[in-house]
Design an enzyme around this catalytic site. Structure first.
Site, short mmCIF file in Angstrom:
data_model
loop_
_atom_site.label_atom_id
_atom_site.label_comp_id
_atom_site.label_asym_id
_atom_site.label_seq_id
_atom_site.Cartn_x
_atom_site.Cartn_y
_atom_site.Cartn_z
N MET A 83 3.60 -8.71 -0.64
CA MET A 83 4.69 -9.26 -1.45
C MET A 83 4.31 -10.62 -2.03
O MET A 83 3.29 -11.21 -1.69
CB MET A 83 5.95 -9.37 -0.60
CG MET A 83 6.50 -8.03 -0.11
SD MET A 83 7.98 -8.19 0.91
CE MET A 83 9.16 -8.83 -0.29
N ASP A 86 5.72 -4.40 1.61
CA ASP A 86 5.03 -3.82 2.76
C ASP A 86 5.91 -3.59 3.97
O ASP A 86 5.87 -2.51 4.58
CB ASP A 86 3.79 -4.65 3.12
CG ASP A 86 4.06 -6.15 3.20
OD1 ASP A 86 5.23 -6.58 3.16
OD2 ASP A 86 3.07 -6.91 3.31
#
Length: 480
Positions: A79, A235
């Site tokens: 991210m 994730d």
């Protein structure tokens, strides 16, 4: 068949799954980091595409018949990264990653503006995306001037796959530009960094289609098409999809390099002052809260390196039977801490060392220190309204029975240990690909893993763990 692509920091994983969610195989391609200056961390879009191509080629070579039946693809990724593209879709500079701290000053400036916490529900951390763009504007103004599009890492990979500039809610939550309650870009927050919606990708839910695989890749990969590409997930949200953690009260603890305590929510419950992340989940109408510690297995690996052993050997040396904490206390803040302290300067320590403190005592102290840091996270999550009554353990550290026993008692929660299997982000991404292509709902697809056994808190050790936790918390105040 369904393909999950997980773009991590150290590599890309490709996973192939059939319609019954049986894993056919997986492949991995390595990535490297560039650190041109202290605190910087970068990768290139070209390297991501090369690694993704290599992982897919390896998976296709190992399972050619099954791969030819791919009908849906899901994406997961690291991210917060900033990939800056010009008006022709070419990268203007290397992507600035989640663990890059150059924008600390810019993050503090944005966080001081009340609208950021009010709309995002989160602190503006230096690793988030928005402060990176302020840094570029100040230090690389020509690059900023040419920036036509800002994409997160997995969404830059999607652009190569589909030709579409699209993101989804879970990953966009970590930009500091998303109105997380409304699940939409905030014009006010974008304007604060001299950007607009025109610079942002279109938003979809993680389980919704975002586009189709390009004709050139269909031909290269031997697919007949059409192949739907799902919105995907950041994730940790993708890992939660893989573990079936989508309903209120479901939670997991991940013992990887960092440690994560993740709780699924049916509503948005922000409390930014707790340093708890409050993000959209990867499926509609769901959110999640997340506490993060920066060193979990990383702390044990550090200790193992000093001892000249590997972490598994240290774990075997102490056995599986949890003991009352001894005199030694360990603070696992080897690279600062995220939740609940948001303290980049704090560092780790051993306290209470004596002649009797042998190697097993220090190993137990390291594991207990991580467990107590997770207890801090649990308190922060509960203060933010999360309902956590039990947790499922995942990650490399979950192979240690001693560590899970210490966590169960430190958190005073039962810890469920799944049967061996793959419940990671690539599997969650493949599940999102299945949902986008088939139209199946969350409950039909996102089932939790079968639990092999449960580790309960030890009531006989409750008092000793409470005393050691109180000592742990006092030490942080001294060090801070």
């Amino acid at each position: 068949m369904y393909l999950g692509l997980d773009l991590g920091t150290s590599g890309i994983r490709a996973l192939l799954m059939d319609g019954a969610q049986r894993i056919i195989g997986s492949a991995h391609a390595d990535l490297t980091l560039s650190r041109p200056h202290p605190g910087w961390s970068e990768q290139t879009l070209e390297d991501w595409i090369t690694a993704a191509s290599a992982a897919v080629a390896a998976l296709r070579a190992a399972h050619p018949v099954e791969f030819g039946a791919v009908r849906g693809i899901g994406l997961s990724g690291q991210m917060h990264g900033a990939t800056l593209l010009d008006d022709t879709g070419h990268a203007l500079r290397p992507a600035i990653l989640w663990n890059d701290t150059r924008a600390a000053e810019e993050a503090a400036a944005l966080d001081a503006r009340p609208e950021f916490r009010a709309l995002t529900g989160n602190i503006v951390f230096p690793g988030f995306t928005a402060p990176k763009l302020l840094w570029v504007a100040r230090h690389e103004p020509e690059v900023f001037r040419k920036t036509a599009r800002v994409l997160l890492p997995k969404d830059a990979l999607r652009l190569w796959l589909t030709g579409e500039a699209v993101s989804e809610m879970s990953d966009a939550s970590g930009t500091s530009w998303l109105d997380v309650a409304a699940r939409d870009w905030s014009d006010a927050l974008l304007a604060a960094t001299n950007l607009s919606r025109d610079h942002m990708p279109r938003l979809v839910e993680g389980s919704a289609p975002s586009g189709d695989l390009r004709r050139e890749l269909l031909s290269e990969w031997g697919l007949s098409g059409p192949v739907v590409v799902a919105g995907g997930a950041g994730d940790n949200a993708a890992s939660a999809i893989g573990m079936g953690m989508v309903h209120e009260g479901q939670a997991f603890v991940s013992l990887g390099t960092s440690g994560v305590l993740f709780a699924a929510n049916d509503a948005f419950r922000p409390k930014p002052e707790s340093a708890v992340h409050a993000f959209c989940h990867a499926v509609p109408g769901r959110w999640h809260q997340m506490g993060v510690i920066l060193s979990a297995t990383d702390a044990l690996n550090w200790h193992a390196k000093i001892c000249g052993m590997d972490a598994a050997a240290l774990d075997r040396e102490i056995g599986a039977s949890v003991q009352a904490p001894g005199a030694v206390t360990f603070l696992p803040y080897l690279s600062g801490e995220r939740t609940p302290h948001n303290d980049a300067r704090i560092r780790g320590m051993f306290a209470g060392l004596g002649h009797e403190a042998d190697r097993p005592a220090l190993t137990r102290a390291v594991m207990e220190g991580v467990a107590f840091a997770l207890a801090d996270n649990l308190a922060a999550l509960r203060s933010a309204g999360a309902r956590v009554e039990r947790v499922t353990a995942v990650g490399g550290g979950s192979q240690s029975a001693y560590w899970l026993g210490a966590i169960a008692t430190a958190l005073d929660l039962p810890v469920d240990v799944p049967e061996r299997g793959d419940f990671g982000a690539a599997f969650g991404a493949a599940r999102l690909g299945l949902m986008a292509e088939s139209g199946q709902g969350v409950d039909a697809v996102c089932t939790p893993p079968v639990i092999d056994h449960t580790i309960a808190p030890d009531p006989a050790l409750r008092g000793a763990f409470d005393d050691a936790y109180a000592r742990f918390r006092k030490l942080y105040k001294v060090m801070a």
